[in-house]
Design an enzyme around this catalytic site. Structure first.
Site, short mmCIF file in Angstrom:
data_model
loop_
_atom_site.label_atom_id
_atom_site.label_comp_id
_atom_site.label_asym_id
_atom_site.label_seq_id
_atom_site.Cartn_x
_atom_site.Cartn_y
_atom_site.Cartn_z
N TYR A 84 -2.05 -0.66 10.51
CA TYR A 84 -2.07 -1.02 9.09
C TYR A 84 -0.76 -0.63 8.41
O TYR A 84 -0.15 -1.42 7.69
CB TYR A 84 -3.26 -0.34 8.41
CG TYR A 84 -3.44 -0.67 6.95
CD1 TYR A 84 -4.02 -1.88 6.55
CD2 TYR A 84 -3.04 0.22 5.96
CE1 TYR A 84 -4.19 -2.19 5.21
CE2 TYR A 84 -3.21 -0.08 4.61
CZ TYR A 84 -3.79 -1.29 4.24
OH TYR A 84 -3.96 -1.59 2.90
N SER A 91 0.86 -1.20 0.00
CA SER A 91 0.00 0.00 0.00
C SER A 91 0.88 1.23 0.00
O SER A 91 2.05 1.17 0.41
CB SER A 91 -0.86 0.01 1.27
OG SER A 91 -1.49 1.25 1.46
N LYS A 131 2.12 -3.11 6.58
CA LYS A 131 2.55 -2.99 5.17
C LYS A 131 4.05 -2.67 5.09
O LYS A 131 4.73 -3.09 4.15
CB LYS A 131 1.70 -1.94 4.44
CG LYS A 131 0.23 -2.33 4.30
CD LYS A 131 0.02 -3.62 3.51
CE LYS A 131 -1.45 -3.88 3.21
NZ LYS A 131 -1.67 -5.11 2.42
P1 NDP Z 1 -11.31 -6.06 0.43
O1 NDP Z 1 -11.57 -5.88 1.88
O2 NDP Z 1 -12.27 -5.56 -0.56
O3 NDP Z 1 -11.02 -7.61 0.12
C1 NDP Z 1 -10.11 -8.32 0.91
C2 NDP Z 1 -10.29 -9.79 0.67
O4 NDP Z 1 -9.37 -10.49 1.51
C3 NDP Z 1 -11.68 -10.29 1.04
O5 NDP Z 1 -12.13 -11.26 0.12
C4 NDP Z 1 -11.46 -10.89 2.42
O6 NDP Z 1 -12.38 -11.89 2.75
C5 NDP Z 1 -10.08 -11.49 2.24
N1 NDP Z 1 -9.48 -11.77 3.54
C6 NDP Z 1 -9.27 -10.90 4.55
N2 NDP Z 1 -8.81 -11.55 5.63
C7 NDP Z 1 -8.71 -12.86 5.28
C8 NDP Z 1 -8.33 -14.03 5.97
N3 NDP Z 1 -7.95 -14.00 7.26
N4 NDP Z 1 -8.36 -15.21 5.32
C9 NDP Z 1 -8.77 -15.27 4.03
N5 NDP Z 1 -9.16 -14.20 3.33
C10 NDP Z 1 -9.14 -13.00 3.95
O7 NDP Z 1 -9.88 -5.39 0.20
P2 NDP Z 1 -9.21 -4.74 -1.10
O8 NDP Z 1 -9.55 -5.50 -2.30
O9 NDP Z 1 -9.43 -3.29 -1.06
O10 NDP Z 1 -7.67 -4.94 -0.73
C11 NDP Z 1 -6.84 -5.89 -1.38
C12 NDP Z 1 -5.39 -5.59 -1.03
O11 NDP Z 1 -5.06 -4.26 -1.46
C13 NDP Z 1 -5.09 -5.63 0.46
O12 NDP Z 1 -3.81 -6.18 0.66
C14 NDP Z 1 -5.09 -4.17 0.87
O13 NDP Z 1 -4.34 -3.94 2.01
C15 NDP Z 1 -4.49 -3.54 -0.37
N6 NDP Z 1 -4.79 -2.13 -0.53
C16 NDP Z 1 -6.08 -1.69 -0.62
C17 NDP Z 1 -6.34 -0.34 -0.76
C18 NDP Z 1 -7.73 0.19 -0.84
O14 NDP Z 1 -7.90 1.42 -0.74
N7 NDP Z 1 -8.74 -0.63 -1.06
C19 NDP Z 1 -5.24 0.65 -0.84
C20 NDP Z 1 -3.93 0.07 -0.74
C21 NDP Z 1 -3.73 -1.26 -0.60
P3 NDP Z 1 -13.60 -11.54 3.79
O15 NDP Z 1 -14.28 -10.34 3.25
O16 NDP Z 1 -14.42 -12.77 3.72
O17 NDP Z 1 -12.95 -11.30 5.11
#
Ligand code: NDP
Length: 244
Positions: free
Chosen positions: A149, A136, A153
């Site tokens: 967070y 991130s 990262k």
């Molecule tokens: P979302 O919250 O939309 O999706 C995250 C996904 O990860 C979900 O499907 C969630 O499942 C799954 N997940 C979380 N914890 C677990 C776990 N313990 N075991 C298995 N699956 C898990 O996030 P984003 O798509 O926005 O984020 C994706 C990546 O991008 C992350 O690494 C985030 O830190 C990074 N990022 C995002 C930004 C943003 O603004 N969105 C900015 C910068 C980086 P469930 O919902 O069932 O828990």
């Protein structure tokens, strides 16, 4: 730029929602065989309905033993996207031990563990591979309420670099992408609020948030052989946020 993932096997964590889900779908479109790992079965069911070829695995990646068991028989993987993460956003003085452990368990420890499982097999096979860790902009810039967070990262970035160093000789490349805000479920926690959004957008030189597709394109590039000499790189997808 045409990218093909034909004959490649890919594993995407956090593939149930947001960036991970669209990455899994893009990899299927590119010809890869895709293992989609996530925590909520209904998300995986709907993904499977959209892309019947996907192999879904439902597991809570914060559970080391359950992860070991769930990924035990996945076979070889050429491409790994460590994308699953949680964002527990609180002022530094209010964050708890539980927030800290929960965040590090998913954002760092699970990425470390899944990469170990996959890279051990890659090393034995000797055919190399590509791993992309989703970091991130928050790994390199302080953002209010993001202490835990940001720390996860930042830790992930060092993991990326050491993995690149140690796995490079086995033809395994390891890189990371660093998105700015994307209005997924995670992004909406803080940035759906118009005042917060206005403030963040004013700090991004391109004056807009990223779209999921912007991040997916960067991931696909780093997974592909179009980036075959790129290893240990931290690629911002942030409209210039980290440059400013
Ligand atoms: P979302 O919250 O939309 O999706 C995250 C996904 O990860 C979900 O499907 C969630 O499942 C799954 N997940 C979380 N914890 C677990 C776990 N313990 N075991 C298995 N699956 C898990 O996030 P984003 O798509 O926005 O984020 C994706 C990546 O991008 C992350 O690494 C985030 O830190 C990074 N990022 C995002 C930004 C943003 O603004 N969105 C900015 C910068 C980086 P469930 O919902 O069932 O828990």
């Amino acid at each position: 730029m045409e990218i093909s993932f034909a004959k490649k096997r890919a594993l995407v964590t956090g593939a149930g929602k947001g960036i991970g889900r669209d990455t899994a779908k893009a990899l299927v479109k590119g010809g890869a065989s895709v293992i989609a790992v996530s925590r909520t079965q209904s998300d995986l069911d709907s993904l499977k309905a959209e892309c019947p070829a996907i192999i879904p695995i439902c597991v809570d990646l914060s559970n080391w033993e359950a992860t070991e068991k769930a990924l035990n028989a996945i076979g070889h993987v050429d491409l790994l996207v460590n994308n699953a993460a949680v964002a527990i956003l609180k002022p530094f003085l209010e964050a708890t031990q539980e927030d800290f452990d929960k965040s590090f368990d998913v954002n760092v420890k699970a990425a470390f563990h899944v990469a170990q499982i996959v890279a051990r097999e890659m090393k034995v096979r000797g055919t190399g591979g590509s791993i992309v860790n989703i970091s991130s902009q928050a790994s390199q810039a302080a953002i209010e309420d993001h202490a835990v967070y940001c720390a996860t990262k930042g830790a992930l970035d060092m993991l990326t670099k050491v993995m690149a160093l140690e796995l490079g000789p086995h033809k395994i490349r390891v890189n990371s992408v660093h998105p700015t805000v994307v209005l997924t479920a995670m992004g909406r926690i803080k940035w759906e609020d118009p005042e917060n959004a206005k403030y963040m957008i004013s700090r991004i030189p391109l004056r807009k948030f990223a779209e999921v597709e912007d991040v997916v394109n960067a991931i696909l590039f780093l997974l592909s052989n179009k980036s075959s000499m790129i290893n240990g790189a931290l690629l911002p997808v942030d409209g210039g946020f980290l440059a400013s």
